[in-house]
Design an enzyme around this catalytic site. Sequence first.
Site, PDB file in Angstrom:
ATOM      1  CG  ASN A 231      40.572  58.248   0.456  1.00 57.87           C
ATOM      2  OD1 ASN A 231      40.779  57.086   0.120  1.00 57.87           O
ATOM      3  ND2 ASN A 231      40.058  59.130  -0.384  1.00 57.87           N
TER       4      ASN A 231
ATOM      5  NE  ARG B  60      45.892  53.725  -7.364  1.00 63.08           N
ATOM      6  CZ  ARG B  60      44.609  53.479  -7.518  1.00 63.08           C
ATOM      7  NH1 ARG B  60      44.154  52.702  -8.486  1.00 63.08           N
ATOM      8  NH2 ARG B  60      43.719  54.000  -6.687  1.00 63.08           N
TER       9      ARG B  60
ATOM     10  CG  ASP C 163      43.972  54.254   1.077  1.00 65.96           C
ATOM     11  OD1 ASP C 163      44.415  53.463   0.232  1.00 65.96           O
ATOM     12  OD2 ASP C 163      43.450  55.339   0.776  1.00 65.96           O
TER      13      ASP C 163
END
Length: 379
Positions: free
Chosen positions: A258, A54, A248
């Site tokens: 995020n 992740r 992200d």
Amino acid sequence: MHVDGKNFHTIWVHPENNQVIQVIDQRKLPFEFEIVDLKTAADAFDAIQNMTVRGAPLIGVTGAYGIYLGLLNDTVGDWKEILIKDAEYLRGARPTAINLAILIDEMVSVLLGCPTLESACELALEEAERLKRREIDWSEAIGEYGCELIEAISKMKNGEPVNILTHCNAGWLACIDWGTATAPIYKAFLKGIPVHVWVDETRPRNQGARLTAWELAQEGVPHTVIPDNAGGHLMQHGMVDLCIVGSDRTTSTGDVANKIGTYLKALAAFDNIIPFYVALPSSTIDFTMRDGVREIPIEQRDGEEVSHMEGELENGQIAKMRIVNPGSAVANYGFDVTPAKYITGLITERGVCEANPADIYKLFPDSKSGCDLKSRSDY
Ligand code: MRU
């Protein structure tokens, strides 16, 4: 960085078999340390989707290795068609972090020029390794630039510990090495600058409490885990000098997606005039988007992550238990978007810039933009 004193990356080629990629199973940390083998594109897809791996930079690199594994194994039919299909498939594993699509597209554009499947396999491995190395270098550069910010605050505080609040895990586990938000902290710590990290637990999956706390502890960095809703109080009482979070997906205008909860921290920091920085490599910038709140796709995950919690029992067993009233509805939005106006600056591999298009394009004038030039010129 280190696991029990031994150097690790989060992803690597199996030392005895270069047709196998190995990753740390992040679903098990901090209670168990397990390594998982990825042998096919489907393995890479599953590892990204079920969060064995992740964090935006790491899922991008896993996607790149997934392309390599696809070329090795999905060999029935025209390999270029299979490559394009695998790319489409892997891109769909998670929607918010743009790194996945960017790195997969980079792989595909290089590989389509190969004359044979054999040459494509060879180049795919080289390319994935190169992209991995690039992420490490970028994280380290982010660390150097961000460290200067911490050092400046440390001087203002006459060497008193600098209190840094971070959200989720934008550490080396989310990347390959160093991390994004944590890289400046590690660099400052290694330089002997006293730091202390407030670690948001980051419900529902607790990446802060489980992963950031674990990796900071492995490096010996002083830290304290706090419930997600404590940050505002700490900021009001002068207990936070600086916030650094990851991203992200960041738009060309400086809006930042995020982990869910980031936006509320940015609001609290803004209200308390505390610098709020976002650390990100350029592989997280989506130059095709301008309005983060409206355009960035927000992942919605399984409600069980909200209704249940996993932890270690006193006897060392790992157990999952329900914590929400049975029958009540739950919602699980994975990310939120912090508008650029609440962000003090972006810490990138090319330096620190303000979260606005002019500054971002000044640092990245060579970036490919999906926005047409006319619309860009009206900034
Ligand atoms: O859902 P995750 O754990 O993959 O979320 C990603 C994150 O950890 C963050 O949002 C992080 O701050 C950005 S990745 C460096």
